[in-house]
Design a protein around this motif. Structure first.
Motif: not given
Length: 234
Positions: A130-142
């Motif tokens: 979950w964290a990997r998914f969410i952190i990626r989205e925090q850096m480059e939101p889609t």
């Protein structure tokens, strides 16, 4: 024959549900590891152990699976705190109807319950993907971030704002309470976002019953110190 036909239809539906669930759970991990561009349909299908054609069949393609995975992730996290959140919102509704305010003591109690549950969840292996998914989205939101934020992050943060506002006796919509809430949330999220550093500092190999008890006591302390500066000044 009609009974057999109905039975076969039910079996196909159940197999379809299982296949869809496998894809959603695997997709959270694969998209978190490789990002949208790096997560090929082959990687996604192989990780789930399903046929490649299952992705367009159930989700219309990789983008559909990506968005569905984000919504699925939000629902999983929500299921861990859904009962507490519902109870607190019901309590706020009761107080609003009475024109009353939640007491500091009650607000601390509710916030402690939530934080204790979340901090234990964040050190679990389950939350790694979950964290990997969410952190990626925090850096480059889609669009995936908008689904996660709208479905779980914003409702939880806004509820925490109301509780912290009650504790600090300040407007939950104020910039001050928004900032205090974000800082407070960050002090809990660190147990997942900086998982390796936390374990290195605490010299833990794993989080067993003893470690979880320590974390829950720490979570209670985080809530207890909220507003301590005001108490000292008064």
């Amino acid at each position: 024959m009609m009974k057999e036909s109905h039975h076969n239809t039910q079996l196909r539906a159940e197999r379809g549900d299982v296949t869809r669930e496998k894809l959603l759970n695997s997709a959270i991990d694969v998209f978190g590891r490789y990002g949208f561009d790096g997560a090929t349909t082959r990687k996604l299908a192989d990780a789930a152990g399903v046929n490649l054609q299952a992705i367009p069949y159930y989700f219309g393609g990789k983008e559909g699976l990506f968005i569905a995975a984000a919504e699925h992730l939000a629902s999983i996290i929500g299921s861990h705190v859904g009962d507490l959140r519902a109870a607190i919102l019901t309590r706020f509704a009761e107080l609003d109807a009475q024109g009353a305010q939640m007491t500091t003591a009650e607000a601390r109690q509710h916030l402690t319950q939530i934080v204790q549950r979340m901090v234990v969840l964040f050190v679990s292996e389950e939350s790694e993907s979950w964290a990997r998914f969410i952190i990626r989205e925090q850096m480059e939101p889609t669009e995936a971030f908008r689904r996660i934020y709208g479905n779980i992050m914003r409702p939880m943060i806004e509820m925490a704002r109301r509780l912290i506002g009650a504790i600090l006796k300040d407007d939950p919509a104020s910039e001050h309470i928004r900032l205090r809430t974000l800082s407070f949330v960050g002090s809990v999220l660190v147990f997942r976002t900086a998982h390796a550093a936390v374990y290195a500092q605490l010299e833990w190999e794993t989080a067993g019953p003893r470690e979880l008890e320590i974390l829950q006591r720490h979570a209670a302390e985080l809530v207890a110190v909220l507003g301590a500066e005001k108490d000292r000044q008064s």
